[in-house]
Design a protein around this motif. Structure first.
Motif, PDB file in Angstrom:
ATOM      1  N   THR A  30       0.812  -1.221   0.000  1.00 55.52           N
ATOM      2  CA  THR A  30       0.000   0.000   0.000  1.00 55.52           C
ATOM      3  C   THR A  30       0.842   1.265   0.000  1.00 55.52           C
ATOM      4  O   THR A  30       0.331   2.335  -0.320  1.00 55.52           O
ATOM      5  N   GLY A  31       2.114   1.153   0.404  1.00 53.24           N
ATOM      6  CA  GLY A  31       2.977   2.330   0.466  1.00 53.24           C
ATOM      7  C   GLY A  31       2.751   3.175   1.705  1.00 53.24           C
ATOM      8  O   GLY A  31       3.299   4.266   1.826  1.00 53.24           O
ATOM      9  N   ARG A  32       1.955   2.682   2.645  1.00 54.12           N
ATOM     10  CA  ARG A  32       1.708   3.422   3.886  1.00 54.12           C
ATOM     11  C   ARG A  32       2.708   2.984   4.954  1.00 54.12           C
ATOM     12  O   ARG A  32       3.232   1.886   4.923  1.00 54.12           O
ATOM     13  N   ASP A  33       2.934   3.855   5.931  1.00 59.87           N
ATOM     14  CA  ASP A  33       3.841   3.528   7.032  1.00 59.87           C
ATOM     15  C   ASP A  33       3.242   2.498   7.978  1.00 59.87           C
ATOM     16  O   ASP A  33       3.972   1.747   8.623  1.00 59.87           O
ATOM     17  N   VAL A  34       1.933   2.486   8.086  1.00 60.68           N
ATOM     18  CA  VAL A  34       1.233   1.522   8.938  1.00 60.68           C
ATOM     19  C   VAL A  34       0.050   0.948   8.155  1.00 60.68           C
ATOM     20  O   VAL A  34      -0.527   1.630   7.307  1.00 60.68           O
ATOM     21  N   PRO A  35      -0.325  -0.300   8.423  1.00 59.64           N
ATOM     22  CA  PRO A  35      -1.413  -0.922   7.659  1.00 59.64           C
ATOM     23  C   PRO A  35      -2.796  -0.341   7.923  1.00 59.64           C
ATOM     24  O   PRO A  35      -3.678  -0.451   7.081  1.00 59.64           O
ATOM     25  N   LEU A  36      -3.021   0.284   9.101  1.00 55.01           N
ATOM     26  CA  LEU A  36      -4.323   0.836   9.480  1.00 55.01           C
ATOM     27  C   LEU A  36      -5.396  -0.240   9.546  1.00 55.01           C
ATOM     28  O   LEU A  36      -6.512  -0.085   9.044  1.00 55.01           O
ATOM     29  N   PHE A  37      -5.037  -1.373  10.182  1.00 53.81           N
ATOM     30  CA  PHE A  37      -6.005  -2.452  10.379  1.00 53.81           C
ATOM     31  C   PHE A  37      -7.206  -1.935  11.163  1.00 53.81           C
ATOM     32  O   PHE A  37      -7.083  -1.056  12.001  1.00 53.81           O
TER      33      PHE A  37
END
Length: 72
Positions: A30-37
């Motif tokens: 996703t290219g995000r620093d955190v998955p944001l589950f």
């Protein structure tokens, strides 16, 4: 330059290895620093519908999965 591709068989991994690998895979894809589950608006399109979008490393994830499968 020589490229080396490693194979990764999910069926041969232990649960601890998967709880470390899955968030890293999501971050890379996703290219995000955190998955944001837990935040469905950030769930990747490729994530299977039958797998709840919860952090696999949380102790309460198993309870959330069981609770989310009962209702529709």
């Amino acid at each position: 330059m020589i490229h080396v591709f490693m194979t990764f068989n999910l069926f041969l991994k232990h649960q601890v290895q998967l709880t470390e690998f899955i968030p890293s895979l999501v971050q890379l894809s996703t290219g995000r620093d955190v998955p944001l589950f837990g935040q469905n608006q950030f769930r990747p399109e490729w994530w299977p519908n039958e797998i709840p979008w919860v952090d696999p490393g949380l102790k309460d994830s198993k309870e959330e999965v069981n609770g989310s499968q009962g209702g529709g």
